[in-house]
Design a protein around this motif. Structure first.
Motif, PDB file in Angstrom:
ATOM      1  N   ASP A 164       0.833  -1.202   0.000  1.00 30.03           N
ATOM      2  CA  ASP A 164       0.000   0.000   0.000  1.00 30.03           C
ATOM      3  C   ASP A 164       0.873   1.260   0.000  1.00 30.03           C
ATOM      4  OD1 ASP A 164      -1.777   2.058   0.455  1.00 30.03           O
ATOM      5  OD2 ASP A 164      -2.446   1.350   2.410  1.00 30.03           O
ATOM      6  N   TRP A 165       1.849   1.315   0.897  1.00 31.02           N
ATOM      7  CA  TRP A 165       2.715   2.483   1.010  1.00 31.02           C
ATOM      8  C   TRP A 165       3.604   2.637  -0.220  1.00 31.02           C
ATOM      9  CZ3 TRP A 165       3.387   6.038   5.200  1.00 31.02           C
ATOM     10  CH2 TRP A 165       2.463   5.866   6.239  1.00 31.02           C
ATOM     11  N   LEU A 166       4.126   1.534  -0.737  1.00 27.13           N
ATOM     12  CA  LEU A 166       4.992   1.609  -1.917  1.00 27.13           C
ATOM     13  C   LEU A 166       4.217   2.073  -3.152  1.00 27.13           C
ATOM     14  CD1 LEU A 166       7.175  -1.629  -1.539  1.00 27.13           C
ATOM     15  CD2 LEU A 166       7.899   0.738  -1.207  1.00 27.13           C
ATOM     16  N   LEU A 167       3.032   1.499  -3.377  1.00 18.01           N
ATOM     17  CA  LEU A 167       2.214   1.878  -4.521  1.00 18.01           C
ATOM     18  C   LEU A 167       1.804   3.348  -4.427  1.00 18.01           C
ATOM     19  CD1 LEU A 167       0.642   1.200  -7.084  1.00 18.01           C
ATOM     20  CD2 LEU A 167      -1.228   0.364  -5.636  1.00 18.01           C
ATOM     21  N   SER A 168       1.438   3.785  -3.225  1.00 22.04           N
ATOM     22  CA  SER A 168       1.036   5.183  -3.034  1.00 22.04           C
ATOM     23  C   SER A 168       2.200   6.133  -3.309  1.00 22.04           C
ATOM     24  CB  SER A 168       0.518   5.379  -1.608  1.00 22.04           C
ATOM     25  OG  SER A 168      -0.603   4.558  -1.356  1.00 22.04           O
ATOM     26  N   ALA A 169       3.409   5.752  -2.874  1.00 20.66           N
ATOM     27  CA  ALA A 169       4.593   6.582  -3.125  1.00 20.66           C
ATOM     28  C   ALA A 169       4.880   6.666  -4.621  1.00 20.66           C
ATOM     29  CB  ALA A 169       5.794   5.999  -2.382  1.00 20.66           C
ATOM     30  N   ILE A 170       4.749   5.556  -5.330  1.00 23.03           N
ATOM     31  CA  ILE A 170       4.992   5.541  -6.775  1.00 23.03           C
ATOM     32  C   ILE A 170       3.980   6.426  -7.512  1.00 23.03           C
ATOM     33  CG2 ILE A 170       4.947   4.082  -8.837  1.00 23.03           C
ATOM     34  CD1 ILE A 170       6.037   1.802  -7.041  1.00 23.03           C
ATOM     35  N   LEU A 171       2.696   6.307  -7.131  1.00 27.71           N
ATOM     36  CA  LEU A 171       1.656   7.110  -7.777  1.00 27.71           C
ATOM     37  C   LEU A 171       1.865   8.598  -7.504  1.00 27.71           C
ATOM     38  CD1 LEU A 171      -1.526   4.947  -7.071  1.00 27.71           C
ATOM     39  CD2 LEU A 171      -0.416   5.316  -9.282  1.00 27.71           C
ATOM     40  N   ALA A 172       2.193   8.942  -6.257  1.00 29.94           N
ATOM     41  CA  ALA A 172       2.422  10.347  -5.911  1.00 29.94           C
ATOM     42  C   ALA A 172       3.598  10.918  -6.695  1.00 29.94           C
ATOM     43  CB  ALA A 172       2.663  10.489  -4.406  1.00 29.94           C
ATOM     44  N   LEU A 173       4.647  10.126  -6.853  1.00 27.73           N
ATOM     45  CA  LEU A 173       5.825  10.574  -7.597  1.00 27.73           C
ATOM     46  C   LEU A 173       5.503  10.745  -9.080  1.00 27.73           C
ATOM     47  CD1 LEU A 173       8.843  11.234  -7.570  1.00 27.73           C
ATOM     48  CD2 LEU A 173       9.308   8.789  -7.911  1.00 27.73           C
ATOM     49  N   ILE A 174       4.799   9.780  -9.661  1.00 29.60           N
ATOM     50  CA  ILE A 174       4.438   9.864 -11.086  1.00 29.60           C
ATOM     51  C   ILE A 174       3.548  11.075 -11.347  1.00 29.60           C
ATOM     52  CG2 ILE A 174       3.105   8.754 -12.924  1.00 29.60           C
ATOM     53  CD1 ILE A 174       4.044   6.059 -11.823  1.00 29.60           C
ATOM     54  N   SER A 230       3.297  13.803  -9.613  1.00 27.68           N
ATOM     55  CA  SER A 230       4.015  15.068  -9.414  1.00 27.68           C
ATOM     56  C   SER A 230       4.895  15.416 -10.612  1.00 27.68           C
ATOM     57  CB  SER A 230       4.872  14.999  -8.150  1.00 27.68           C
ATOM     58  OG  SER A 230       5.901  14.028  -8.291  1.00 27.68           O
ATOM     59  N   LEU A 231       5.415  14.374 -11.277  1.00 28.11           N
ATOM     60  CA  LEU A 231       6.257  14.583 -12.463  1.00 28.11           C
ATOM     61  C   LEU A 231       5.415  14.762 -13.730  1.00 28.11           C
ATOM     62  CD1 LEU A 231       9.041  11.907 -11.769  1.00 28.11           C
ATOM     63  CD2 LEU A 231       9.193  14.389 -11.414  1.00 28.11           C
ATOM     64  N   ARG A 232       4.291  14.058 -13.801  1.00 22.09           N
ATOM     65  CA  ARG A 232       3.413  14.124 -14.977  1.00 22.09           C
ATOM     66  C   ARG A 232       1.973  14.388 -14.542  1.00 22.09           C
ATOM     67  NH1 ARG A 232       5.405  11.282 -19.386  1.00 22.09           N
ATOM     68  NH2 ARG A 232       3.584  12.150 -20.471  1.00 22.09           N
ATOM     69  N   PRO A 233       1.673  15.593 -14.054  1.00 24.73           N
ATOM     70  CA  PRO A 233       0.316  15.868 -13.550  1.00 24.73           C
ATOM     71  C   PRO A 233      -0.770  15.758 -14.604  1.00 24.73           C
ATOM     72  CG  PRO A 233       1.613  17.890 -13.723  1.00 24.73           C
ATOM     73  CD  PRO A 233       2.554  16.765 -13.945  1.00 24.73           C
ATOM     74  N   GLN A 234      -0.412  15.875 -15.885  1.00 26.40           N
ATOM     75  CA  GLN A 234      -1.414  15.819 -16.950  1.00 26.40           C
ATOM     76  C   GLN A 234      -2.032  14.432 -17.111  1.00 26.40           C
ATOM     77  OE1 GLN A 234       1.775  16.528 -17.297  1.00 26.40           O
ATOM     78  NE2 GLN A 234       2.701  15.416 -19.017  1.00 26.40           N
ATOM     79  N   ILE A 235      -1.363  13.391 -16.587  1.00 21.41           N
ATOM     80  CA  ILE A 235      -1.908  12.033 -16.735  1.00 21.41           C
ATOM     81  C   ILE A 235      -2.659  11.589 -15.480  1.00 21.41           C
ATOM     82  CG2 ILE A 235      -0.020  11.421 -18.292  1.00 21.41           C
ATOM     83  CD1 ILE A 235       1.142   9.721 -16.006  1.00 21.41           C
ATOM     84  N   GLU A 236      -2.675  12.422 -14.465  1.00 19.24           N
ATOM     85  CA  GLU A 236      -3.306  12.018 -13.196  1.00 19.24           C
ATOM     86  C   GLU A 236      -4.781  11.686 -13.387  1.00 19.24           C
ATOM     87  OE1 GLU A 236      -4.401  13.774  -8.758  1.00 19.24           O
ATOM     88  OE2 GLU A 236      -3.167  14.959 -10.139  1.00 19.24           O
ATOM     89  N   PHE A 237      -5.491  12.550 -14.102  1.00 18.80           N
ATOM     90  CA  PHE A 237      -6.935  12.342 -14.279  1.00 18.80           C
ATOM     91  C   PHE A 237      -7.234  10.993 -14.935  1.00 18.80           C
ATOM     92  CE2 PHE A 237     -10.731  12.604 -16.937  1.00 18.80           C
ATOM     93  CZ  PHE A 237     -11.681  12.989 -16.015  1.00 18.80           C
ATOM     94  N   PHE A 238      -6.463  10.644 -15.958  1.00 17.76           N
ATOM     95  CA  PHE A 238      -6.731   9.437 -16.733  1.00 17.76           C
ATOM     96  C   PHE A 238      -6.377   8.157 -15.967  1.00 17.76           C
ATOM     97  CE2 PHE A 238      -5.813  12.867 -19.746  1.00 17.76           C
ATOM     98  CZ  PHE A 238      -6.988  12.869 -20.474  1.00 17.76           C
ATOM     99  N   ILE A 239      -5.560   8.290 -14.928  1.00 16.36           N
ATOM    100  CA  ILE A 239      -5.210   7.115 -14.116  1.00 16.36           C
ATOM    101  C   ILE A 239      -6.031   7.066 -12.832  1.00 16.36           C
ATOM    102  CG2 ILE A 239      -3.375   5.984 -12.798  1.00 16.36           C
ATOM    103  CD1 ILE A 239      -1.384   7.019 -14.833  1.00 16.36           C
TER     104      ILE A 239
END
Length: 291
Positions: free
Chosen positions: A135-145, A147-156
């Motif tokens: 849970d913590w690892l997946l959340s950290a990966i998603l938060a990092l992605i 933050s680097l590519r905010p334009q794809i957040e909505f679609f994921i």
């Protein structure tokens, strides 16, 4: 941007940060002391409480600092950019940890009723620990992605969160159906009640209470998180073209943070042993009365 919504959200989050830290610290201490919860359930509840404590210690104070910078007109400085990144990453990270934690909690309560006697054999402490770490690892990966590519957040995030909401709702629907079936079986077998059946009834009642408590956590979670999802959808389609949308976005952030203060209150309300442990801690912290 009008100052009033900024000031209101700044005051609300300053107050909620204090209540979040206080209530979740008490909850963590109470969960560690109580022996009436299974190790797996206790770990999942501790996971939520620690996450909520992190919201009060990190996400909300940084959010308040950033709101103050906006009020003062210091949004173009390096400090404001760093603060915004801290708010974004910590907020996303902790919200996803809490989000997946609620889903895991619903799945755990479903398995406890569905598997019944086989639950302790299949749902072990190590397996639940692995789920929490994932849970913590997946959340950290998603938060990092994001933050680097905010334009794809909505679609994921929108499809992923929608699926998780539906999955969690289906878990509680299945829990309800299983509990109703168990009650029917108990009523039909009431004539020949053995000691073993009595113990099974007591265990089933205990499982029902824990499932009910976690269901209220889910309802409050949905009430606090779904508005943010709706505003994200509006922004994606219409953009932040109106002051109303901008203000709604501010309040949805605060609503998400509010969830971290409400969870401990649900523990006290629906989980009797946790509430008693918190009261004992408060009595021990209170100054001794003089005779």
């Amino acid at each position: 941007m009008m100052q009033t919504p900024l000031i209101i959200n700044c005051v609300l989050n300053s107050f909620l940060s204090y209540t979040t830290i206080t209530l979740n610290t008490l909850t963590i201490l109470a969960l560690r002391r109580t022996s009436h919860l299974s190790k797996t359930l206790k770990m999942l509840l501790l996971n939520l409480a620690v996450t909520d404590l992190g919201v009060g210690l990190l996400a909300q104070p940084s959010y308040v600092v950033y709101l103050v910078m906006i009020i003062q007109g210091k949004t173009q400085t390096l400090t404001s950019e760093i603060t915004l990144q801290i708010v974004y990453i910590t907020g996303k990270f902790l919200s996803y940890v809490s989000f997946f934690g609620v889903v895991a909690l619903a799945a755990d309560r479903f398995l406890s009723i569905y598997l019944h006697l086989r639950y302790q054999e299949l749902v072990t402490y190590k397996r639940v620990l692995a789920v929490v770490v994932s849970d913590w690892l997946l959340s950290a990966i998603l938060a990092l992605i994001f933050s680097l590519r905010p334009q794809i957040e909505f679609f994921i995030s929108v499809p992923m969160e929608s699926v998780c909401y539906l999955a969690t709702a289906s878990f509680y629907l299945k829990i309800y159906l299983l509990v109703r079936r168990h009650k029917t079986q108990i009523l039909t077998q009431r004539i020949q009640v053995t000691q073993e059946q009595t113990e099974n009834e007591a265990n089933a009642a205990k499982l029902r209470k824990s499932a009910t408590g976690t269901f209220y956590l889910y309802l409050v979670f949905v009430a606090c998180y779904v508005p943010r999802l709706c505003v994200m959808t509006i922004i994606k389609r219409a953009g932040e073209s109106t002051a109303l949308v901008i203000h709604l976005r501010l309040y949805t952030f605060t609503l998400v943070f509010l969830n971290s203060s409400l969870n401990p209150l649900i523990y006290c309300w629906k989980m009797r042993h946790v509430g008693k442990a918190i009261m004992v801690i408060l009595r021990n912290l209170a100054p001794c009365r003089r005779n």
